[in-house]
Design a protein around this motif. Structure first.
Motif, PDB file in Angstrom:
ATOM      1  N   LEU A 172     -32.615  52.380 -28.197  1.00  0.00           N
ATOM      2  CA  LEU A 172     -33.928  51.510 -27.713  1.00  0.00           C
ATOM      3  C   LEU A 172     -35.103  52.073 -28.384  1.00  0.00           C
ATOM      4  N   GLY A 173     -35.889  50.767 -28.563  1.00  0.00           N
ATOM      5  CA  GLY A 173     -37.201  50.793 -29.549  1.00  0.00           C
ATOM      6  C   GLY A 173     -38.215  51.025 -28.455  1.00  0.00           C
ATOM      7  N   SER A 174     -39.382  51.509 -29.098  1.00  0.00           N
ATOM      8  CA  SER A 174     -40.484  51.904 -28.637  1.00  0.00           C
ATOM      9  C   SER A 174     -41.187  50.849 -27.349  1.00  0.00           C
ATOM     10  N   ILE A 175     -40.716  49.610 -27.751  1.00  0.00           N
ATOM     11  CA  ILE A 175     -41.297  48.555 -27.066  1.00  0.00           C
ATOM     12  C   ILE A 175     -40.872  48.753 -25.402  1.00  0.00           C
ATOM     13  N   SER A 176     -39.080  48.860 -25.603  1.00  0.00           N
ATOM     14  CA  SER A 176     -38.471  49.082 -24.476  1.00  0.00           C
ATOM     15  C   SER A 176     -38.848  50.301 -23.591  1.00  0.00           C
ATOM     16  N   LEU A 177     -39.048  51.351 -24.316  1.00  0.00           N
ATOM     17  CA  LEU A 177     -39.129  52.521 -23.962  1.00  0.00           C
ATOM     18  C   LEU A 177     -40.525  52.365 -22.813  1.00  0.00           C
TER      19      LEU A 177
ATOM     20  N   PRO B 269     -27.128  66.730 -13.747  1.00  0.00           N
ATOM     21  CA  PRO B 269     -27.106  65.296 -13.321  1.00  0.00           C
ATOM     22  C   PRO B 269     -26.844  64.284 -14.042  1.00  0.00           C
ATOM     23  N   ALA B 270     -27.172  64.251 -15.461  1.00  0.00           N
ATOM     24  CA  ALA B 270     -27.034  63.313 -16.392  1.00  0.00           C
ATOM     25  C   ALA B 270     -25.709  63.143 -16.584  1.00  0.00           C
ATOM     26  N   GLN B 271     -24.838  64.419 -16.878  1.00  0.00           N
ATOM     27  CA  GLN B 271     -23.431  64.449 -17.063  1.00  0.00           C
ATOM     28  C   GLN B 271     -22.704  63.820 -16.040  1.00  0.00           C
ATOM     29  N   VAL B 272     -23.058  64.444 -14.903  1.00  0.00           N
ATOM     30  CA  VAL B 272     -22.318  63.813 -13.555  1.00  0.00           C
ATOM     31  C   VAL B 272     -22.406  62.423 -13.448  1.00  0.00           C
ATOM     32  N   LEU B 273     -23.487  61.853 -13.459  1.00  0.00           N
ATOM     33  CA  LEU B 273     -23.729  60.307 -13.505  1.00  0.00           C
ATOM     34  C   LEU B 273     -22.968  59.535 -14.355  1.00  0.00           C
ATOM     35  N   LEU B 274     -23.222  60.038 -15.683  1.00  0.00           N
ATOM     36  CA  LEU B 274     -22.154  59.440 -16.667  1.00  0.00           C
ATOM     37  C   LEU B 274     -20.876  59.340 -16.450  1.00  0.00           C
ATOM     38  N   ALA B 275     -20.246  60.599 -15.918  1.00  0.00           N
ATOM     39  CA  ALA B 275     -18.678  60.707 -15.713  1.00  0.00           C
ATOM     40  C   ALA B 275     -18.533  59.515 -14.514  1.00  0.00           C
TER      41      ALA B 275
ATOM     42  N   LYS C   3     -43.662  58.782 -18.950  1.00  0.00           N
ATOM     43  CA  LYS C   3     -42.775  59.169 -19.498  1.00  0.00           C
ATOM     44  C   LYS C   3     -41.422  58.872 -18.478  1.00  0.00           C
ATOM     45  N   LEU C   4     -40.449  58.888 -18.974  1.00  0.00           N
ATOM     46  CA  LEU C   4     -39.056  58.873 -18.508  1.00  0.00           C
ATOM     47  C   LEU C   4     -38.540  60.266 -18.355  1.00  0.00           C
ATOM     48  N   GLY C   5     -37.946  60.528 -17.095  1.00  0.00           N
ATOM     49  CA  GLY C   5     -37.111  61.702 -16.883  1.00  0.00           C
ATOM     50  C   GLY C   5     -36.020  62.073 -17.849  1.00  0.00           C
ATOM     51  N   PRO C   6     -35.615  63.274 -17.678  1.00  0.00           N
ATOM     52  CA  PRO C   6     -34.218  63.343 -18.761  1.00  0.00           C
ATOM     53  C   PRO C   6     -33.132  62.566 -18.323  1.00  0.00           C
ATOM     54  N   VAL C   7     -32.945  62.278 -16.869  1.00  0.00           N
ATOM     55  CA  VAL C   7     -31.595  61.811 -16.454  1.00  0.00           C
ATOM     56  C   VAL C   7     -31.953  60.086 -16.712  1.00  0.00           C
ATOM     57  N   ALA C   8     -33.097  59.530 -16.779  1.00  0.00           N
ATOM     58  CA  ALA C   8     -33.209  58.226 -17.002  1.00  0.00           C
ATOM     59  C   ALA C   8     -32.975  58.082 -18.574  1.00  0.00           C
ATOM     60  N   HIS C   9     -33.322  59.002 -19.298  1.00  0.00           N
ATOM     61  CA  HIS C   9     -33.423  59.004 -20.775  1.00  0.00           C
ATOM     62  C   HIS C   9     -31.824  58.992 -21.135  1.00  0.00           C
ATOM     63  N   ALA C  10     -31.140  59.824 -20.599  1.00  0.00           N
ATOM     64  CA  ALA C  10     -29.817  60.043 -20.918  1.00  0.00           C
ATOM     65  C   ALA C  10     -28.928  58.821 -20.397  1.00  0.00           C
TER      66      ALA C  10
ATOM     67  N   LEU D 251     -30.163  55.708 -20.180  1.00  0.00           N
ATOM     68  CA  LEU D 251     -30.564  54.692 -20.927  1.00  0.00           C
ATOM     69  C   LEU D 251     -29.776  54.538 -22.531  1.00  0.00           C
ATOM     70  N   HIS D 252     -29.520  55.857 -23.000  1.00  0.00           N
ATOM     71  CA  HIS D 252     -29.073  55.982 -24.260  1.00  0.00           C
ATOM     72  C   HIS D 252     -27.387  56.092 -24.290  1.00  0.00           C
ATOM     73  N   HIS D 253     -26.919  56.263 -23.257  1.00  0.00           N
ATOM     74  CA  HIS D 253     -25.323  56.623 -23.196  1.00  0.00           C
ATOM     75  C   HIS D 253     -24.471  55.911 -22.181  1.00  0.00           C
ATOM     76  N   MET D 254     -24.920  55.307 -21.161  1.00  0.00           N
ATOM     77  CA  MET D 254     -24.245  54.644 -20.074  1.00  0.00           C
ATOM     78  C   MET D 254     -23.471  53.479 -20.694  1.00  0.00           C
ATOM     79  N   PRO D 255     -22.215  53.270 -20.463  1.00  0.00           N
ATOM     80  CA  PRO D 255     -21.434  52.198 -20.760  1.00  0.00           C
ATOM     81  C   PRO D 255     -21.798  50.796 -20.389  1.00  0.00           C
ATOM     82  N   CYS D 256     -22.598  50.631 -19.508  1.00  0.00           N
ATOM     83  CA  CYS D 256     -22.837  49.445 -18.681  1.00  0.00           C
ATOM     84  C   CYS D 256     -24.707  49.266 -18.653  1.00  0.00           C
ATOM     85  N   PRO D 257     -24.821  47.830 -17.996  1.00  0.00           N
ATOM     86  CA  PRO D 257     -26.377  48.047 -17.744  1.00  0.00           C
ATOM     87  C   PRO D 257     -27.008  49.150 -16.893  1.00  0.00           C
TER      88      PRO D 257
END
Length: 294
Positions: A117-122, A244-250, A272-279, A281-287
């Motif tokens: 993600l670039g700065s514009i998207s974030l 939370p981020a790991q559980v959601l990703l799984a 700012k975006l929280g840690p779960v949203a950041h994770a 946005l950077h690692h989910m295999p779907c939209p």
């Protein structure tokens, strides 16, 4: 919501994939689609001289080409294009004031299940007034061109860490989207491992059935009003221990969409975006949909 689905289109493969996803969503939601291009904010690899006129011509070509392709696939779609001189983030945030949905593209980076993600998207994701969705370039879940979507993507996954007004907009968005696509919703909650130390059943086995039943009962009670509101949508709950981020990703490995939240901010100067949203946005295999909440 009756505002358009707005997609930022800069001509990159990621933005084109996002446009295809947005077009299908607009058709299903019976909403108009707006393709927005900022000719002053273009990819660095645009093969044109840097003169303003050349940039405007390039932007117009991108809009016309994508418009023709989308209308060929979706002839009943109401589609408009807009070529603007405002910076992309500013233009998208302004469009988001009246939009039902903003859609952004993201380049793949590293592994298949990773976004760049670039700065514009974030910036847009952190401040958008409406829900915003990020779509990875070449996502197999997106029926781009004449390529069908992957048939192993089914559930819409939503993180529900706590009950109340914080979670309500996320569940509303997830269930409404699922109703349109005849999909199942998987509501996911993560419990920290440390919660075992304070739970009445902590001295028994970590997988104590009574403990798990109590937690599922609590989440089920929170979801009960939503099951009544959307009786034709299958709403399944899942509780796992972990971050939370790991559980959601799984839980999202085979989902068609993952929904996360972020707090609204009183000023565009502080966000700012929280840690779960950041994770996500950077690692989910779907939209990934980012839904603002109070």
């Amino acid at each position: 919501m009756t505002g358009p689905v707005v997609v930022g289109l800069d001509g990159s493969p990621a933005s084109v994939t996002a446009a295809w996803w947005a077009a299908r969503e607009a058709v299903d939601r019976r909403l108009p689609l707006l393709l927005l291009h900022s000719w002053t904010t273009q990819p660095l690899n645009v093969p044109v001289p840097q003169e303003a006129l050349s940039k405007q011509r390039y932007g117009g070509q991108v809009l016309r080409r994508t418009e023709a392709e989308l209308l060929h696939r979706h002839p009943g779609l109401t589609l408009t294009t807009e070529l603007v001189s405002d910076p992309a983030a500013e233009a998208l945030l302004a469009a988001g004031e009246t939009a039902s949905l903003l859609v952004l593209g993201s380049r793949g980076h590293g592994s298949v299940a990773s976004f760049l993600l670039g700065s514009i998207s974030l910036h847009v994701l952190g401040l958008a007034h409406c829900p915003a969705v990020v779509v990875r370039a070449g996502d197999p879940a997106v029926p781009e061109g004449w390529r069908p979507s992957a048939d192993d993507r089914g559930d819409i996954v939503v993180g529900v860490q706590q009950n109340g007004p914080t979670t309500a907009p996320l569940l509303e968005f997830a269930l409404t989207t699922a109703q349109l696509h005849r999909a199942r919703v998987l509501a996911v909650r993560a419990l920290p491992v440390s919660s075992l130390m304070t739970h009445p059943h902590a001295l028994t086995e970590p997988g104590d059935e009574a403990w798990q039943a109590a937690e599922h009962g609590r989440l089920g009670a929170e979801l009960a009003p939503w099951r009544e509101k959307f009786p034709d949508v299958e709403l399944v709950q899942r509780i796992d221990r972990g971050a939370p981020a790991q559980v959601l990703l799984a839980a999202s490995q085979h989902s068609r969409l993952t929904v996360v939240g972020r707090r609204r901010h009183p000023s565009r100067l502080t966000w700012k975006l929280g840690p779960v949203a950041h994770a996500a946005l950077h690692h989910m295999p779907c939209p990934v949909a980012v839904v603002p909440h109070d």
